[in-house]
Design an enzyme around this catalytic site. Structure first.
Site, short mmCIF file in Angstrom:
data_model
loop_
_atom_site.label_atom_id
_atom_site.label_comp_id
_atom_site.label_asym_id
_atom_site.label_seq_id
_atom_site.Cartn_x
_atom_site.Cartn_y
_atom_site.Cartn_z
N PRO A 93 6.11 -3.94 5.04
CA PRO A 93 7.53 -3.53 5.03
C PRO A 93 8.23 -3.88 6.34
CG PRO A 93 6.10 -1.73 4.32
CD PRO A 93 5.21 -2.81 4.88
N GLU A 121 -2.74 3.22 4.65
CA GLU A 121 -1.55 3.49 5.47
C GLU A 121 -1.10 2.26 6.23
OE1 GLU A 121 1.37 5.96 6.19
OE2 GLU A 121 -0.39 6.29 4.95
N ARG A 159 6.78 -22.24 -7.76
CA ARG A 159 7.66 -22.83 -8.78
C ARG A 159 8.65 -23.82 -8.18
NH1 ARG A 159 12.53 -20.76 -9.20
NH2 ARG A 159 12.80 -21.14 -11.43
N ASP A 174 18.73 -22.83 -11.09
CA ASP A 174 18.79 -21.39 -11.43
C ASP A 174 19.36 -20.58 -10.27
OD1 ASP A 174 15.23 -20.87 -10.97
OD2 ASP A 174 16.85 -21.19 -9.57
C1 4FV Z 1 5.04 -4.31 1.40
C2 4FV Z 1 6.39 -4.60 1.19
C3 4FV Z 1 4.42 -2.98 1.38
C4 4FV Z 1 2.59 -0.88 3.10
C5 4FV Z 1 1.37 -0.05 3.28
C6 4FV Z 1 0.94 -1.79 1.69
C7 4FV Z 1 2.42 -1.60 1.81
C8 4FV Z 1 0.33 -0.61 2.37
N1 4FV Z 1 4.39 -5.46 1.61
N2 4FV Z 1 6.53 -5.96 1.26
N3 4FV Z 1 7.40 -3.75 0.93
N4 4FV Z 1 3.12 -2.89 1.79
O1 4FV Z 1 5.07 -2.00 1.03
O2 4FV Z 1 5.32 -6.45 1.51
O3 4FV Z 1 -0.73 -1.03 3.14
#
Ligand code: 4FV
Length: 251
Positions: A93, A121, A159, A174
């Site tokens: 994230p 986590e 793609r 697209d």
């Molecule tokens: C995530 C996202 C995501 C965070 C903790 C996996 C999680 C767990 N990855 N974009 N949004 N990953 O939420 O790519 O380890």
């Protein structure tokens, strides 16, 4: 033809197997346009319990992925392809939010792409510091693991590799291909539940059809994603149409 290559490191390869062995991605692998290898991080643990996570220093809820199995796995991936160059991407994230431009960039990547899927986590910070070249996020929400994000990245980039989709043109035309949302599409029957296909699409007049589709792309973008209009390559005609649409209360 450039071969796009992904090595995916995960604790749950089963999450990825299905989507990567169906339809367009399966065909792209068979055509040799897409290289995909799944590596189970647990295979790189050394204790009899194959421990890949541990409790966090400093105390808090949740578990952290241990650095050693990930380091061994990435070193093995690189050792398995001597002389190759690698781009190591952590899905998290905290990453740059993935978009069409990101998919286009990866689709042209000549280095082998290692996708590291987190779980629990977090991942021990030393992995990020010492092994990760870039972080990608598929959106501002938290997943149970990076596997689904890895699938999104692989699908969106693959793609765009020439030869992966039937006729190349469809990738260009697209949504986002030209910075706008896609125009409406219709197929048989010409009338369904009292709704007719727009006459122009039955006219065979390709110039009129092109104009109608451009107008509908502009309408959809103005309605649903006006932010995209700032970056879309708009022509003078497009701006005239947008003014008409804004005036056209039906919008
Ligand atoms: C995530 C996202 C995501 C965070 C903790 C996996 C999680 C767990 N990855 N974009 N949004 N990953 O939420 O790519 O380890």
């Amino acid at each position: 033809m450039n071969k796009l290559s992904f090595d995916v490191l995960t604790l749950f390869p089963g999450i990825l197997e299905g989507p990567l062995n169906e339809s367009i991605l399966k065909r792209a692998r068979e055509k040799g346009l897409l290289g995909l290898r799944l590596w189970n991080i647990r295979d790189f643990t050394e204790d009899k319990h194959q421990k890949a996570d541990d409790s966090p220093y400093g105390g808090e809820a949740g578990m952290v992925m241990k650095p050693e199995p990930i380091f061994r796995a990435i070193e093995q991936v690189k050792a398995a392809a001597p002389g190759e160059r690698f781009l190591t991407v952590l899905l998290s994230p905290q990453g740059k939010v993935f978009d069409h431009a990101g998919a286009e960039r990866l689709s042209r990547e000549t280095r082998r792409i290692i996708l590291l899927c987190g779980h629990y986590e977090a991942i021990d910070e030393r992995v990020r510091q010492m092994l990760v070249d870039e972080e990608l996020s598929i959106g501002d929400y938290v997943l149970t693991g990076g596997e689904l994000a890895a699938l999104v990245v692989i699908d969106a980039a693959a793609r765009l590799v020439p030869g992966v989709l039937g006729d190349d043109e469809s990738a260009y035309r697209d949504s986002f291909g030209d910075g706008l949302l896609d125009h409406p599409h219709y197929t048989r029957p010409a009338e369904f539940r009292g709704r007719k296909v727009p006459e122009v699409l039955l006219s065979g007049n390709h110039d009129a059809i092109w104009k109608w589709r451009r107008r509908e792309s502009l309408r959809a973008t103005l309605l649903k994603r006006p932010d995209l209009l700032e970056t879309a390559g708009l022509t003078e005609d497009d701006r005239k149409v947008l003014e008409e649409l804004k005036r056209d209360s039906k919008l």
